[in-house]
Design an enzyme around this catalytic site. Structure first.
Site, PDB file in Angstrom:
ATOM      1  N   LYS A   1       0.832  -0.871  -0.115  1.00 43.07           N
ATOM      2  CA  LYS A   1       0.101   0.037   0.178  1.00 43.07           C
ATOM      3  C   LYS A   1       0.698   1.593  -0.008  1.00 43.07           C
ATOM      4  O   LYS A   1       0.446   2.275  -0.442  1.00 43.07           O
ATOM      5  CB  LYS A   1      -0.807  -0.097   1.011  1.00 43.07           C
ATOM      6  CG  LYS A   1      -1.524  -1.174   1.267  1.00 43.07           C
ATOM      7  CD  LYS A   1      -2.858  -0.964   2.686  1.00 43.07           C
ATOM      8  CE  LYS A   1      -2.313  -1.743   3.945  1.00 43.07           C
ATOM      9  NZ  LYS A   1      -1.911  -2.979   3.624  1.00 43.07           N
TER      10      LYS A   1
ATOM     11  N   GLN B   1      -2.559  -3.108   7.851  1.00 46.74           N
ATOM     12  CA  GLN B   1      -3.247  -4.858   7.890  1.00 46.74           C
ATOM     13  C   GLN B   1      -4.262  -5.043   6.200  1.00 46.74           C
ATOM     14  O   GLN B   1      -3.764  -3.989   5.736  1.00 46.74           O
ATOM     15  CB  GLN B   1      -4.195  -4.986   8.622  1.00 46.74           C
ATOM     16  CG  GLN B   1      -2.959  -5.362  10.238  1.00 46.74           C
ATOM     17  CD  GLN B   1      -3.065  -4.272  10.972  1.00 46.74           C
ATOM     18  OE1 GLN B   1      -3.470  -3.395  11.334  1.00 46.74           O
ATOM     19  NE2 GLN B   1      -1.449  -4.266  11.135  1.00 46.74           N
TER      20      GLN B   1
HETATM   21  P1  IMP Z   1      -1.428  -9.535  15.381  1.00 44.73           P
HETATM   22  O1  IMP Z   1      -2.587  -8.823  14.792  1.00 44.73           O
HETATM   23  O2  IMP Z   1       0.048  -9.342  15.993  1.00 44.73           O
HETATM   24  O3  IMP Z   1      -2.246 -10.090  16.278  1.00 44.73           O
HETATM   25  O4  IMP Z   1      -1.573 -11.069  14.696  1.00 44.73           O
HETATM   26  C1  IMP Z   1      -2.530 -11.628  14.466  1.00 44.73           C
HETATM   27  C2  IMP Z   1      -2.735 -12.262  12.230  1.00 44.73           C
HETATM   28  O5  IMP Z   1      -2.675 -11.115  12.038  1.00 44.73           O
HETATM   29  C3  IMP Z   1      -0.787 -13.185  12.397  1.00 44.73           C
HETATM   30  O6  IMP Z   1      -1.521 -13.706  11.898  1.00 44.73           O
HETATM   31  C4  IMP Z   1       0.073 -11.720  11.211  1.00 44.73           C
HETATM   32  O7  IMP Z   1       0.725 -12.358  10.963  1.00 44.73           O
HETATM   33  C5  IMP Z   1      -1.215 -11.253  11.106  1.00 44.73           C
HETATM   34  N1  IMP Z   1      -0.728  -8.821  10.906  1.00 44.73           N
HETATM   35  C6  IMP Z   1      -0.426  -8.311  11.905  1.00 44.73           C
HETATM   36  N2  IMP Z   1      -0.743  -7.311  10.903  1.00 44.73           N
HETATM   37  C7  IMP Z   1       0.642  -7.503   9.856  1.00 44.73           C
HETATM   38  C8  IMP Z   1       0.262  -6.937   8.010  1.00 44.73           C
HETATM   39  O8  IMP Z   1       0.571  -5.785   8.530  1.00 44.73           O
HETATM   40  N3  IMP Z   1       0.945  -7.340   7.820  1.00 44.73           N
HETATM   41  C9  IMP Z   1       0.106  -8.502   7.571  1.00 44.73           C
HETATM   42  N4  IMP Z   1       0.272  -9.673   8.463  1.00 44.73           N
HETATM   43  C10 IMP Z   1      -0.547  -9.356   9.640  1.00 44.73           C
END
Ligand code: IMP
Length: 436
Positions: free
Chosen positions: A43, A251
């Site tokens: 992005k 995300q």
């Molecule tokens: P959390 O956001 O750290 O709790 O992770 C939850 C899920 O979201 C995991 O599978 C992470 O790898 C994914 N995730 C969180 N933020 C990102 C991002 O910015 N890019 C890709 N995957 C993300």
């Protein structure tokens, strides 16, 4: 010859500027850039292109789980909390109420920019309602991942940045928000002492209260004056004075807590509706939404990924696309584009157009499978499109793309009923096709 060449280059440049102008006028004053897959769609490049023409760059949700690489004076930095548009001088930077902010990380990013001669503090606006991520949230994140792994054999594969636990506190109405930096430090100790009891009994995690208070104090010194009512600012100070707002999604839609591949999702709202909610901006102000998707697909962490390919092909996509997490360094899972996913994310977000990124990563493929249908069991039907087997790196005009690449773009447009206005053809900021 040289003169003819430079005249040709100049006419291409003029055409590019015209296309950017056309795109900008179609976007209007409030534009959101939203990821359509599982994050890491790239992005940042569209944002970089657009930020120059907007006055305010806003991030609404999520925290230091996001990661975008920014090159400052030839040096690469990974930023997690600040929106990537912050490098553009003079732009207001907004961190919305939907965010969860780890203060040492934010201070580190501010300092990194300062070291490169860019001071953003005076143009930074942080919502008092954004929640603070403490170090103990990160520890709890680790404990929960271990518990999940013990219980069901695998965790979510979180970034371990404390995102889930911080949103847990928020939902339990037990979180500590940025507004607490406006109060006296004795309050912090009281709040953290109360929290320490639950944290120890529920997760076996001890809070280092002295250290957390010290971090709050350091942040307070720098940021106290930057905590303002962001929703009010966005409308009265910015929109009502003719300023343009770019909402930088973090995300992506398939990681959304409500609409994503639950439970393998993040803990925030990653859709355009989530961004509006996170900023406290009324939907009527929104004028456009750009959906961003890679020409293939990647995912980090656990969870379904029906079009994933392992083995040689997956490795090749990973290598060509440089698919390693910018926050965790983990190799990303790679696979083919899924039209059902794009259709769904376009529906949820109401995309006005697409930015398809990293088209050049497919340059060496003989055929390019595109997932076009998915049954209830997750079995995918593919349409195989012929590859083009030639470099598209740096191409800036659609007509210059090999016909097979043009067909791939048209195929996505037809299937998703959404036009593709931006196409990434390389890492450089100018390696982008802008279509009218
Ligand atoms: P959390 O956001 O750290 O709790 O992770 C939850 C899920 O979201 C995991 O599978 C992470 O790898 C994914 N995730 C969180 N933020 C990102 C991002 O910015 N890019 C890709 N995957 C993300």
């Amino acid at each position: 010859m040289n003169e003819a060449f430079s005249r040709y280059q100049f006419s291409i440049y003029l055409w590019y500027c015209y296309c950017v102008e056309q795109l900008l006028s179609s976007l209007g004053p409030v534009c959101a850039v939203i990821g359509a897959q599982w994050g890491d769609e790239g992005k940042g490049k569209a944002i970089d292109l657009l930020a120059e023409h907007f006055d305010v760059i806003a991030r609404a949700c999520g925290g230091a789980n996001a990661g975008h690489t920014i090159v400052v004076k030839g040096k690469k930095h990974v930023f997690r909390l600040l929106p990537s548009g912050c490098l553009h001088e003079g732009k207001a930077i907004v961190l919305g109420a939907g965010m969860v902010i780890h203060l040492p990380t934010l201070l580190e990013e501010i300092q990194l920019l300062r070291d490169s001669g860019i001071d953003i503090v005076d143009r930074l606006y942080i919502s008092p309602a954004a929640h603070i991520v403490f170090d103990f949230h990160k520890e709890i994140d680790g404990v929960l991942e271990e518990r999940r792994t013990k219980a069901v054999g695998q965790g979510i594969g979180t970034t371990r940045k404390g995102i889930g636990p911080a949103y847990m506190d928020k939902a339990m109405r037990a979180g500590i928000r940025m507004e607490s930096l406006l109060g006296a430090s004795v309050m912090w100790k009281e709040m953290l002492n109360k929290k320490a009891i639950d944290t120890k009994t529920m997760f076996g995690v001890r809070i280092d209260i002295e250290k957390e208070c010290e971090q709050l104090y350091t942040a307070q010194k720098l940021l106290k004056k930057r905590i303002v009512d962001v929703s009010w600012m966005l409308v009265t100070e910015f929109l009502h004075t003719g300023k343009k707002i770019l909402m930088e999604g973090a995300q992506a839609t398939l990681l959304d807590i409500d609409h994503g591949t639950y439970p393998y999702v993040t803990s925030s709202s990653t859709t355009v509706a989530g961004a509006l909610q996170g900023l406290g901006l009324a939907p009527k102000h929104l004028t456009s939404v750009i959906g961003v998707a890679k020409a293939y697909c990647t995912r980090v962490g656990s969870g379904e990924f029906e079009t994933e390919v392992e083995g040689d092909i997956g490795d090749r996509l990973r290598k060509r696309g440089g698919e390693y997490g910018s926050v965790t360094g983990r190799p990303r899972r790679c696979g083919w584009l899924s039209i059902p996913d794009l259709k769904r994310t376009a529906l949820i977000n109401g995309f006005d157009c697409w930015n398809i990124t990293k088209l050049d990563v497919l340059d060496t493929e003989d055929t390019i499978p595109i997932g076009v249908n998915m049954d209830a069991k997750g079995m995918v039907t593919y349409t195989n499109l012929p590859g083009w087997k030639t470099s598209t790196v740096g191409i800036t005009s659609f007509e210059k793309l090999p016909v097979e690449a043009q067909n791939l773009i048209r195929f996505i447009e037809t299937e998703t009923k959404t036009s593709i206005k931006l196409i990434g053809t390389g890492q450089g900021r100018e390696e982008m096709i802008v279509r009218t």
